[in-house]
Design a protein around this motif. Sequence first.
Motif, mmCIF file in Angstrom:
data_model
loop_
_atom_site.group_PDB
_atom_site.id
_atom_site.type_symbol
_atom_site.label_atom_id
_atom_site.label_comp_id
_atom_site.label_asym_id
_atom_site.label_seq_id
_atom_site.Cartn_x
_atom_site.Cartn_y
_atom_site.Cartn_z
ATOM 1 N N TYR A 22 0.803 -1.218 0.000
ATOM 2 C CA TYR A 22 0.000 0.000 0.000
ATOM 3 C C TYR A 22 0.842 1.278 0.000
ATOM 4 O O TYR A 22 0.507 2.240 -0.678
ATOM 5 N N ARG A 23 1.885 1.292 0.760
ATOM 6 C CA ARG A 23 2.729 2.490 0.812
ATOM 7 C C ARG A 23 3.396 2.735 -0.540
ATOM 8 O O ARG A 23 3.424 3.856 -1.037
ATOM 9 N N THR A 24 3.936 1.679 -1.143
ATOM 10 C CA THR A 24 4.558 1.810 -2.464
ATOM 11 C C THR A 24 3.518 2.213 -3.498
ATOM 12 O O THR A 24 3.775 3.054 -4.364
ATOM 13 N N PHE A 25 2.323 1.613 -3.402
ATOM 14 C CA PHE A 25 1.234 2.007 -4.297
ATOM 15 C C PHE A 25 0.937 3.491 -4.178
ATOM 16 O O PHE A 25 0.793 4.186 -5.187
ATOM 17 N N ALA A 26 0.841 3.987 -2.963
ATOM 18 C CA ALA A 26 0.467 5.392 -2.747
ATOM 19 C C ALA A 26 1.486 6.343 -3.353
ATOM 20 O O ALA A 26 1.115 7.276 -4.077
ATOM 21 N N TRP A 27 2.785 6.139 -3.082
ATOM 22 C CA TRP A 27 3.762 7.064 -3.658
ATOM 23 C C TRP A 27 3.833 6.913 -5.166
ATOM 24 O O TRP A 27 4.018 7.883 -5.883
ATOM 25 N N TYR A 28 3.686 5.686 -5.682
ATOM 26 C CA TYR A 28 3.739 5.456 -7.127
ATOM 27 C C TYR A 28 2.543 6.111 -7.824
ATOM 28 O O TYR A 28 2.706 6.840 -8.798
ATOM 29 N N TYR A 29 1.349 5.853 -7.317
ATOM 30 C CA TYR A 29 0.129 6.368 -7.960
ATOM 31 C C TYR A 29 0.085 7.900 -7.888
ATOM 32 O O TYR A 29 -0.071 8.577 -8.906
ATOM 33 N N PHE A 30 0.239 8.434 -6.694
ATOM 34 C CA PHE A 30 0.132 9.885 -6.547
ATOM 35 C C PHE A 30 1.370 10.599 -7.084
ATOM 36 O O PHE A 30 1.276 11.729 -7.568
ATOM 37 N N GLY A 31 2.517 9.946 -7.007
ATOM 38 C CA GLY A 31 3.732 10.541 -7.582
ATOM 39 C C GLY A 31 3.639 10.645 -9.095
ATOM 40 O O GLY A 31 4.011 11.652 -9.685
ATOM 41 N N THR A 32 3.124 9.600 -9.726
ATOM 42 C CA THR A 32 2.990 9.620 -11.187
ATOM 43 C C THR A 32 1.969 10.658 -11.637
ATOM 44 O O THR A 32 2.234 11.447 -12.543
#
Length: 102
Positions: free
Chosen positions: A88-98
């Motif tokens: 979830y943490r990796t998903f959050a930075w990846y999704y919102f970062g992109t």
Amino acid sequence: MVMLVALGAGVGGVMRYVLTQLGKNWWPGVPLATLVINASGAFVAGFLAMCALPQAWSLLLLTGVCGGYTTFSTFMTDAFILLRNRRYRTFAWYYFGTTGAG
């Protein structure tokens, strides 16, 4: 005009493939290469959209290269894989970062 788009998309697709392979070696298990590709492609596309390019150059560079280089489908696939694997943490930075960088 169709050939210009096809040529550009081929170049952009090869660029994306090469960077994705490098990213898998540099950042295993994290789809950071796709984030870098989509953010840089969005930046270049935005810059090209500001320029007063002739139609042929716009089709080659903006529609072709940038369209072949960036990839929404890989972005979403990577995001869902991260969710499925409960990262979830990796998903959050990846999704919102992109989306933020784009």
